[in-house]
Write an enzyme that holds these catalytic residues in place. Sequence first.
Site, PDB file in Angstrom:
ATOM      1  N   TRP A   1       0.770  -1.250  -0.137  1.00 24.52           N
ATOM      2  CA  TRP A   1       0.008  -0.088   0.041  1.00 24.52           C
ATOM      3  C   TRP A   1       1.017   1.181   0.009  1.00 24.52           C
ATOM      4  O   TRP A   1       0.289   2.417   0.495  1.00 24.52           O
ATOM      5  CB  TRP A   1      -0.867   0.169   1.219  1.00 24.52           C
ATOM      6  CG  TRP A   1      -2.148  -1.190   1.226  1.00 24.52           C
ATOM      7  CD1 TRP A   1      -1.994  -2.256   1.801  1.00 24.52           C
ATOM      8  CD2 TRP A   1      -2.931  -0.837   0.121  1.00 24.52           C
ATOM      9  NE1 TRP A   1      -3.097  -2.901   1.185  1.00 24.52           N
ATOM     10  CE2 TRP A   1      -3.805  -2.158   0.377  1.00 24.52           C
ATOM     11  CE3 TRP A   1      -3.831   0.123  -0.703  1.00 24.52           C
ATOM     12  CZ2 TRP A   1      -4.972  -2.209  -0.403  1.00 24.52           C
ATOM     13  CZ3 TRP A   1      -4.798  -0.062  -1.492  1.00 24.52           C
ATOM     14  CH2 TRP A   1      -5.664  -1.410  -1.276  1.00 24.52           C
ATOM     15  N   SER A   2       2.172   1.114  -0.458  1.00 26.01           N
ATOM     16  CA  SER A   2       2.974   2.227  -0.482  1.00 26.01           C
ATOM     17  C   SER A   2       2.483   3.433  -1.044  1.00 26.01           C
ATOM     18  O   SER A   2       2.380   3.298  -2.480  1.00 26.01           O
ATOM     19  CB  SER A   2       4.515   1.701  -0.858  1.00 26.01           C
ATOM     20  OG  SER A   2       5.237   2.943  -1.113  1.00 26.01           O
ATOM     21  N   ASN A   3       2.292   4.668  -0.457  1.00 25.54           N
ATOM     22  CA  ASN A   3       2.122   5.970  -0.921  1.00 25.54           C
ATOM     23  C   ASN A   3       3.555   6.345  -2.136  1.00 25.54           C
ATOM     24  O   ASN A   3       3.133   6.884  -3.081  1.00 25.54           O
ATOM     25  CB  ASN A   3       2.130   6.982  -0.280  1.00 25.54           C
ATOM     26  CG  ASN A   3       0.943   6.584   0.725  1.00 25.54           C
ATOM     27  OD1 ASN A   3      -0.159   6.223   0.291  1.00 25.54           O
ATOM     28  ND2 ASN A   3       0.813   6.740   2.019  1.00 25.54           N
TER      29      ASN A   3
END
Length: 311
Positions: A81-83
Amino acid sequence: MVSMSVFDLSGNGKSPLTSPCQLLGNSTLFGMPVWIKRDDLLHPVVSGNKFRKLKYPLLAIAKHCTETGRIPTLVTMGGIWSNHLHATAYVAAESGYKSIGLVRGNVAMNSAMLEDCRAQGMQIQFVERDTYRALRDIPHYWQNIVASGSDQFWFPEGGSDPAALHGVAELIAELPFIPDTILVACGTAATLAGLLAGLQGRSRVVGIAVLKNADYLHGEIARLLQEAGYPAHQNYQLITDFHHGGYAKVTPELRQFCHDFTEQSQVPIEPVYTGKVFYALRELIKSGYFQSDEKLVVLHTGGLQGARGMR
Ligand SMILES: Cc1ncc(COP(=O)(O)O)c(C=O)c1O
């Protein structure tokens, strides 16, 4: 598809994007005036500290490209889910660059974030936990993982390269006043270090660590400032007891808080970063941590796409 250009990589690096600094409308929320620097509004995809942190590393790569006429490959790392992966995939596609994301996990895993990255052309390569740790801890380790090629450029976790600090530092000049305190979420603490760089010794920055056992971040802040060529600013406090169980851990209370806050303020927050900051702010105000006339700005670091993983 968003058509707004994030950085002018071919020109002087000036971006058309700035964000407003708003006084939080509903003062009953906190009982004292709170300003929010709305970096979440900078861009629909490359928002918040991602925009700030990517700017100077990307400008350096663009210069290299112009000089060599070759197409670079951006290589970086993150969770599902890395921005940071999300923003990197977008700017790479927009600039006509290739990108590779080293993702903690295995091929059975998927997320809306990974699908977005793939749609932007990012090549996703899963790595297991020990490899991920080595990527974090050992400089140049990524070269053992990625098939070698020319013009590959590495971005560490969270995009927290020392050069990332310069872009964060610039946001201070966009504020309508120099606040007494700026509150910010800390993952790698590069954003906090960039704020210190921009403040040049003025005011203080209060960092809310979003992960457990975060005291090591003091060393990271010192290292990043030094490697980016800034003085060893000490005008900050790191608060380590609002992690709610650890990185990306969410309690029902925090979830409820984020929901209520967003409803009352009309400012969207998510539980991994900004939710923990505003929750901490409420508790700190209650405990008398701030002076009642303190000029307080919270940096909204974006990251709202990540909330899709929290539903
Ligand atoms: C939305 C958001 N806020 C805050 C942070 C923490 O920033 P830093 O790693 O620079 O401390 C991150 C991670 O980069 C993030 O994605």
